[in-house]
Write a protein that holds these residues in place. Sequence first.
Motif, PDB file in Angstrom:
ATOM      1  N   ILE A 299      35.091  31.392  38.483  1.00 14.60           N
ATOM      2  CA  ILE A 299      36.446  30.969  38.125  1.00 14.60           C
ATOM      3  C   ILE A 299      37.161  32.068  37.336  1.00 14.60           C
ATOM      4  CG2 ILE A 299      37.777  29.304  36.779  1.00 14.60           C
ATOM      5  CD1 ILE A 299      35.627  27.222  37.453  1.00 14.60           C
ATOM      6  N   ILE A 300      36.442  32.710  36.406  1.00  9.11           N
ATOM      7  CA  ILE A 300      37.045  33.774  35.598  1.00  9.11           C
ATOM      8  C   ILE A 300      37.472  34.940  36.483  1.00  9.11           C
ATOM      9  CG2 ILE A 300      36.551  35.531  33.844  1.00  9.11           C
ATOM     10  CD1 ILE A 300      34.857  33.455  32.398  1.00  9.11           C
ATOM     11  N   ILE A 301      36.625  35.330  37.436  1.00  4.82           N
ATOM     12  CA  ILE A 301      36.965  36.444  38.334  1.00  4.82           C
ATOM     13  C   ILE A 301      38.193  36.097  39.170  1.00  4.82           C
ATOM     14  CG2 ILE A 301      36.175  37.804  40.307  1.00  4.82           C
ATOM     15  CD1 ILE A 301      34.932  38.662  37.704  1.00  4.82           C
ATOM     16  N   GLN A 302      38.290  34.842  39.632  1.00  2.00           N
ATOM     17  CA  GLN A 302      39.470  34.423  40.394  1.00  2.00           C
ATOM     18  C   GLN A 302      40.729  34.460  39.533  1.00  2.00           C
ATOM     19  OE1 GLN A 302      38.619  30.598  42.170  1.00  2.00           O
ATOM     20  NE2 GLN A 302      37.860  31.537  44.034  1.00  2.00           N
ATOM     21  N   LEU A 303      40.618  34.025  38.292  1.00  4.55           N
ATOM     22  CA  LEU A 303      41.775  34.045  37.403  1.00  4.55           C
ATOM     23  C   LEU A 303      42.184  35.477  37.054  1.00  4.55           C
ATOM     24  CD1 LEU A 303      40.883  31.146  34.922  1.00  4.55           C
ATOM     25  CD2 LEU A 303      42.437  31.068  36.861  1.00  4.55           C
ATOM     26  N   LEU A 304      41.201  36.378  36.942  1.00  4.32           N
ATOM     27  CA  LEU A 304      41.507  37.767  36.600  1.00  4.32           C
ATOM     28  C   LEU A 304      42.238  38.492  37.731  1.00  4.32           C
ATOM     29  CD1 LEU A 304      38.305  38.964  34.686  1.00  4.32           C
ATOM     30  CD2 LEU A 304      40.561  38.428  33.756  1.00  4.32           C
ATOM     31  N   ARG A 305      42.173  37.960  38.950  1.00  4.04           N
ATOM     32  CA  ARG A 305      42.922  38.573  40.056  1.00  4.04           C
ATOM     33  C   ARG A 305      44.420  38.547  39.781  1.00  4.04           C
ATOM     34  NH1 ARG A 305      41.274  35.205  44.988  1.00  4.04           N
ATOM     35  NH2 ARG A 305      43.350  35.925  45.580  1.00  4.04           N
ATOM     36  N   VAL A 306      44.859  37.540  39.030  1.00  6.07           N
ATOM     37  CA  VAL A 306      46.286  37.440  38.711  1.00  6.07           C
ATOM     38  C   VAL A 306      46.659  38.442  37.626  1.00  6.07           C
ATOM     39  CG1 VAL A 306      48.109  35.855  37.980  1.00  6.07           C
ATOM     40  CG2 VAL A 306      46.175  35.000  39.314  1.00  6.07           C
ATOM     41  N   VAL A 307      45.718  38.738  36.733  1.00  4.19           N
ATOM     42  CA  VAL A 307      45.999  39.576  35.562  1.00  4.19           C
ATOM     43  C   VAL A 307      45.722  41.047  35.837  1.00  4.19           C
ATOM     44  CG1 VAL A 307      45.479  39.920  33.118  1.00  4.19           C
ATOM     45  CG2 VAL A 307      45.438  37.617  34.093  1.00  4.19           C
ATOM     46  N   ILE A 308      44.609  41.337  36.537  1.00  2.99           N
ATOM     47  CA  ILE A 308      44.170  42.722  36.756  1.00  2.99           C
ATOM     48  C   ILE A 308      44.506  43.132  38.191  1.00  2.99           C
ATOM     49  CG2 ILE A 308      42.209  44.315  36.708  1.00  2.99           C
ATOM     50  CD1 ILE A 308      40.860  42.460  34.727  1.00  2.99           C
ATOM     51  N   PRO A 309      45.397  44.079  38.399  1.00  9.51           N
ATOM     52  CA  PRO A 309      45.765  44.504  39.770  1.00  9.51           C
ATOM     53  C   PRO A 309      44.583  45.055  40.558  1.00  9.51           C
ATOM     54  CG  PRO A 309      47.356  45.321  38.153  1.00  9.51           C
ATOM     55  CD  PRO A 309      46.220  44.766  37.377  1.00  9.51           C
TER      56      PRO A 309
END
Length: 432
Positions: free
Chosen positions: A87-97
């Motif tokens: 879940i964290i990796i999926q959410l980081l897709r929005v934050v980290i290009p």
Amino acid sequence: MLSAFVRAFRTPDLRRKLLFTIGVMVVFRIGSFLPTPGVSYKNVQECIAQTSGTNDLLGLVNLFSGGALLQLSVFALGIMPYITASIIIQLLRVVIPRFEALHQEGQSGTAKLTQYTRYLTIALAILQSTTVITVARSGQLFTGCSVSVIPDNSVTTILIMVLTMTAGTGLIMWLGELISERGIGNGMSLLIFTSIAAKFPTALWSIAGGDNGVSKFIAVLAMSVLVVGLVVFVEQSMRRVPVQYAKRMVGRKMYGGSSTYIPIKINMAGVIPVIFASSLLAVPGLVAQFSQSTTGWVLWVRNNLVSQSAPLHISLYVVLIIFFAYFYTAITFNPDEVADNMKKYGGFIPGIRAGRPTAEYLDFVISRITAPGSLYLAIVALLPTILFIALGITTNIPFGGTSIIIVVGVGLETVKQIESQLQQRHYEGFLR
């Protein structure tokens, strides 16, 4: 469903895959009962008999570990660190290009993200195992227990316990990937299915053995059948957005000219919103549990946020489920990306211009579809709790409705994969 399994066992290749999957599930369940070095198994069993319940957040981890958390076993953390890391990796897709770029690279980028997920899983396993051991040493894991489950509090023992639980999480992650590679279905989902299904018989038996047990048992079974029917109906429901592909010449061949559709499920977020909402609501209760005070804000938190029958708890629960349903759907389904891909390959929705109008139309459809989907999640999550309160059942069955969503969803997906492989092996075409 049963006929699909019978036909699968008659096919040698599928039989080997099914037996391999069942064997991995058995290993997973055995590891859930092996005590971690340094834990007194006798004291753990005595505390389980004496305990008056656990915090909702610990109950969530215990649910996904198949009861292994309260046993303080080798697989005490279960699959929860991997779920959190994913879940964290999926959410980081929005934050980290960089993560979004890896996601768009295809198979090589996905493999890299999977590797990051594994590293994060191990890091979270170290953090969560340390937290669980600290809670167990403080006596907060079992409320009302008079004996210590970890007699030896030396640094060496604690380090061995952290290492063992972390290694157990790594082994679970490997077993799940083995099922996905050599077995049937999604490995991680099947391990979650195994953990949740393993707790059902004990919970139902405890209901049947209490006062007016038979009538309560029948009521719970009737509720379960109702929820299962609702879950199957909604999970199979989808909005099919028609897509037409224009004809185009590639070399000397003509491609396109076909009609298809984009399947948009009513519940695209799955069970993730309920997990997010429950975890967030459980944090104040966990903080209050560590506090030794019994006045002021601690009592207010216990009466309004911890108590599942409190109106404020129910209201916040519904609001958070609806919010996270929209939030997670917006992350997993990107209308702009879908519209760009359609435009790249000459696809369009009849009556809608390609490009930006298509993205706006898909966003409108997603918003309309997510509304009943989020309400469905809230109803299914609250229905068992309301029934238990009405019947006076005090048995702790965490995530009653959500457990059914996971079990039914994984079961449907696994049967679909079995049937698709059966069709590949027994397809006869038009001529026999």
